[in-house]
Scaffold this active site. Structure first.
Site, short mmCIF file in Angstrom:
data_model
loop_
_atom_site.label_atom_id
_atom_site.label_comp_id
_atom_site.label_asym_id
_atom_site.label_seq_id
_atom_site.Cartn_x
_atom_site.Cartn_y
_atom_site.Cartn_z
N GLU A 190 0.23 19.86 90.03
CA GLU A 190 0.27 20.41 88.83
C GLU A 190 -0.20 19.16 88.81
O GLU A 190 -0.54 18.10 88.13
CB GLU A 190 1.90 19.51 88.66
CG GLU A 190 1.86 20.65 86.52
CD GLU A 190 3.96 20.26 86.10
OE1 GLU A 190 4.07 21.28 85.82
OE2 GLU A 190 4.63 19.08 87.36
N LYS A 219 17.89 12.34 74.17
CA LYS A 219 16.78 11.31 74.14
C LYS A 219 15.46 11.87 74.56
O LYS A 219 15.23 13.05 75.04
CB LYS A 219 16.85 10.26 75.18
CG LYS A 219 15.72 9.08 75.52
CD LYS A 219 15.31 8.18 76.55
CE LYS A 219 14.14 9.37 77.68
NZ LYS A 219 12.75 9.54 76.63
N CYS A 277 5.07 23.84 81.40
CA CYS A 277 5.35 24.26 82.74
C CYS A 277 5.34 25.56 83.75
O CYS A 277 5.06 25.58 84.49
CB CYS A 277 6.62 23.19 82.99
SG CYS A 277 8.77 24.25 81.95
N GLU A 292 14.88 20.66 85.54
CA GLU A 292 14.03 21.71 85.03
C GLU A 292 12.30 21.34 85.49
O GLU A 292 12.22 20.34 84.42
CB GLU A 292 14.13 22.01 84.29
CG GLU A 292 13.16 23.81 83.87
CD GLU A 292 11.84 22.95 83.69
OE1 GLU A 292 10.82 23.68 84.10
OE2 GLU A 292 11.99 23.26 82.18
#
Length: 475
Positions: free
Chosen positions: A379, A173, A282, A248
């Site tokens: 973040e 996906k 990231c 991750e």
């Protein structure tokens, strides 16, 4: 307006319930396509296809699987321009960046694992005159691969290539925000000679079809890249069935600049590590930690380079930064800049939405924030970096480790012993010294703490998508 389909059992088909969601061009803010919002019914069809395909694919000679994956890599290279334009329009990143980095690296992912599978060695232990034990790696069956929106084909291929190489069938996906290159990959896999049902691609929302893939008893492993909050849900769900899971997740990465660095190179690369792909990577170094002795000089040079950056149309080769992926993400980024001001930060450059069609934001540099404020700990995933001072090596390490994340770290120094000391002390899964985003596919990739569990890359990925099976033969 284009309407895309799911790819199941080697064919493009409409979602069974006929549900679609809009796909928005970040560069214009306008809808340009609709994608399936898949449901459990679509998943069952994909599961059936993968289970039918598994016996043939898993028993196929490794060199034949290898040739198919090499052919797929060739086809990605042959369609470089079209895939790059798709990704640029889908994601908002500059076309030149997708063409130079994302699509070539997607091809390289397939090529690496196509080669790795025919060079992957098994282990044997011989007890002379008594017995032989050997260990083979057995494919798992059907696995789920869920990829993010920031590097659409690059990270999509990063997951499915080792899974396919080991003989698994995949239900994948892509992000609902960036589905177009994954959509095209279905046809390319078919052209490469991949049997029907080996690769199935379902589109839709993470909370819907993504969660259904994780929950389904047929998926024996889940590889997920995305936000930490979602990763917690994925991990908790998978653990209920004792599935293998690789996560991750996010990062708040330190970029440590010591006074003995090559200042020009540190500044130039730090601009890239701050703002490449609009900061939507990231691995971006969003916290720049600078030794007191060179703080003012670094700041002056860094801001001067940032002022040269051009934010504009993703299709324009003169654009250094394109558009953020969505309106909601732009609002999130802007909210953190406002928070930084409330927390006492000073805007040295940027800090504003660019008023034009699409989702554009200025590259933003902030100083004067406390190391423990939210802007420095959470973040943001956008073109926003903070500049922070440190007085010595111990303080740099302490600040670097002060967040709940531990994905990557960049260190700038000419002192080899210091490079080793700091690398070993920083709690990050990936350390770059005097460089950034240099990769070797043979090495493990992943983070510590809230940046995830498990490792991708190299033999680590091949081991993840297989189980060791020991065979003992009495002589």
């Amino acid at each position: 307006m284009q309407k895309i389909q799911n790819f199941i059992n080697g064919e493009y088909i409409d979602p069974i319930k006929g549900n679609y969601i809009d796909n928005v061009d970040p560069g214009t803010g306008k809808v340009f396509a609709s994608i399936p919002n898949s449901t459990q019914e679509d998943l069952e069809k994909a599961v059936s296809a993968s289970q039918c395909a598994f016996p043939e694919w898993s028993s196929m000679a490794a060199d034949k699987r290898s040739r198919i994956l090499h052919k797929l890599a060739d086809l990605i290279e042959d369609n470089l321009e079209e895939l790059a334009r798709m990704e640029s329009r889908d994601n908002g990143k500059p076309f030149w960046l997708a063409k130079a980095v994302d699509i070539p690296r997607a091809s390289a992912n397939f090529r690496f694992y196509a080669s790795a599978i025919v060079n992957f060695s098994s282990e044997a232990q011989v007890s002379e005159g008594f017995m032989v034990n050997y260990t083979r790696r057995a494919p798992l069956g059907t696995v789920g691969c869920i990829s993010p929106w920031n590097l659409p084909l690059y990270l999509f291929s990063w997951k499915i290539a080792p899974a396919l190489a080991m003989g698994n069938c995949v239900i994948a996906k892509p992000s609902e925000l960036t589905p177009m290159t994954a959509y095209m990959l279905g046809e390319l896999s078919k052209e490469a000679g991949m049997p029907a049902g080996v690769l199935n691609i379902l589109h839709g929302e993470g909370k819907g079809i993504g969660q259904a893939i994780v929950e389904h008893t047929a998926t024996k492993a889940i590889s997920f890249t995305g936000g930490t909050a979602t990763g917690k849900i994925v991990g908790a769900t998978a653990s209920q069935q004792f599935k293998k899971v690789s996560l991750e997740l996010g990062g708040k990465n330190p970029n440590i600049v010591f006074s003995d660095c090559d200042l020009e190179e540190a500044v130039k690369t730090s601009v890239k590590s701050s703002f490449t792909n609009q900061g939507e990577i990231c691995l971006c170094g969003s916290r720049i930690l600078i030794e007191d002795a060179i703080y003012d000089e670094f700041k002056e040079k860094f801001v001067k380079e940032c002022q040269k950056l051009v934010v504009g149309d993703p299709s324009d080769d003169n654009s250094n930064l394109g558009a953020l992926v969505s309106e909601s993400h732009l609002q999130k980024v802007d909210s953190y800049v406002k928070l930084a001001i409330e927390e006492g930060g000073r805007i040295l450059h940027g800090g504003n939405r660019i008023e034009k069609d699409g989702f554009y934001y200025e590259p933003t540099v902030i100083e004067g924030l406390d190391e423990n404020c939210r802007t420095n700990l959470e973040e943001i995933f956008g073109p926003v970096v903070t500049l922070n001072r440190f007085k010595d090596e111990n303080e740099a390490i302490r600040i670097s480790n002060s967040t709940r994340y531990g994905l990557s770290c960049t260190i700038w120094t000419s002192d080899l012993k210091r490079a080793h000391r700091v690398s070993h002390a920083v709690q990050s899964g990936i350390i770059w010294v005097n460089c950034w985003l240099v990769r070797d596919l043979r090495t493990p990739f992943g983070g510590m703490k809230d940046s995830g569990i498990g490792r991708e890359g190299g033999n680590e990925a091949l081991r993840f998508f297989s189980e060791p099976q020991n065979v003992c033969i009495k002589l």
